[in-house]
Design an enzyme around this catalytic site. Structure first.
Site, short mmCIF file in Angstrom:
data_model
loop_
_atom_site.label_atom_id
_atom_site.label_comp_id
_atom_site.label_asym_id
_atom_site.label_seq_id
_atom_site.Cartn_x
_atom_site.Cartn_y
_atom_site.Cartn_z
CG HIS A 1 -0.28 -0.07 2.52
ND1 HIS A 1 0.19 -1.26 3.05
CD2 HIS A 1 0.03 0.89 3.43
CE1 HIS A 1 0.74 -1.01 4.23
NE2 HIS A 1 0.66 0.29 4.48
CB CYS B 1 7.47 -0.85 0.41
SG CYS B 1 9.13 -0.56 1.05
N GLY C 1 10.91 1.92 0.56
CA GLY C 1 11.79 1.08 -0.27
C GLY C 1 12.68 0.18 0.58
N GLY D 1 11.85 -1.91 3.31
CA GLY D 1 11.29 -3.26 3.52
C GLY D 1 11.38 -4.09 2.26
CG HIS E 1 30.67 -0.96 -10.74
ND1 HIS E 1 31.56 -0.23 -9.98
CD2 HIS E 1 30.77 -0.47 -12.00
CE1 HIS E 1 32.17 0.68 -10.75
NE2 HIS E 1 31.69 0.55 -11.98
NE ARG F 1 36.80 -2.07 -10.71
CZ ARG F 1 36.52 -1.55 -11.92
NH1 ARG F 1 36.98 -2.13 -13.02
NH2 ARG F 1 35.78 -0.46 -12.02
C1 RB5 Z 1 3.84 0.43 5.17
O1 RB5 Z 1 3.13 1.32 5.97
C2 RB5 Z 1 5.34 0.70 5.26
O2 RB5 Z 1 5.82 0.36 6.51
C3 RB5 Z 1 6.05 -0.08 4.17
O3 RB5 Z 1 5.50 0.25 2.94
C4 RB5 Z 1 7.54 0.16 3.98
O4 RB5 Z 1 7.84 1.51 4.05
C5 RB5 Z 1 8.46 -0.66 4.73
O5 RB5 Z 1 9.69 -0.57 4.52
#
Ligand code: RB5
Length: 151
Positions: free
Chosen positions: A9, A66, A69, A71, A99, A134
């Site tokens: 969401h 998310c 980003g 999570g 890289h 490398r």
């Molecule tokens: C959701 O509310 C939020 O915690 C999730 O989208 C994200 O930001 C987690 O890293």
């Protein structure tokens, strides 16, 4: 190039915009959801199917969104052969592929807007892994760590 996208969401609206941007440019996009805004959904449930698809080669590159980003990146990196990172600027969107052979980019739907997202995803998609010695050496070390930790 087959591209997969997913969002919870917190990233839902940006994911919809990313999909439009990619489809406008003629990319084949597989959308792993969410299919609708559900404030109760959990990012691992949405990002894991995308990461699995990248891991087994069903899609070439992934874009996970998310709220921050963070999570999304944590989930995605649980999967073997997935090299994911949260990216907020174009240098890393490109260089992460050149890289590090990054194959999944994570964006924060509450952090960036659609125009920056457009620049990031095209920097990511247009970039190619250079395969320099490398970088190969470093990736082999990562694969070794992965082999020790994913049984
Ligand atoms: C959701 O509310 C939020 O915690 C999730 O989208 C994200 O930001 C987690 O890293």
């Amino acid at each position: 190039m087959k591209i997969g996208i997913a969002a919870d969401h917190g990233g839902f609206f940006l994911k919809q915009q990313v999909k439009e941007i990619l489809e406008e440019q003629g990319f084949s996009v597989t959308d792993f959801g969410a299919d609708e805004l559900d404030p109760q959904d959990d990012y691992p449930d949405l990002v894991a199917p995308l990461a699995r698809a990248v891991s087994v080669g069903l899609v070439d590159r992934g874009i996970a969104v998310c709220g921050s980003g963070v999570g999304a990146a944590i989930v995605a990196n649980k999967f073997p052969r997935v090299r994911a990172a949260l990216v907020t600027e174009t240098y890393s969107a490109r260089q992460g592929v050149e890289h590090d052979n990054m194959n999944l980019i994570c964006l924060g739907g509450r952090v960036i807007g659609p125009e920056l997202a457009r620049e990031l995803i095209f920097a990511f998609i247009k970039a190619h892994y250079t395969g320099e010695i490398r970088h190969q050496r470093r990736l082999k070390k990562l694969e070794k760590i992965e082999g020790q930790n994913f049984k």
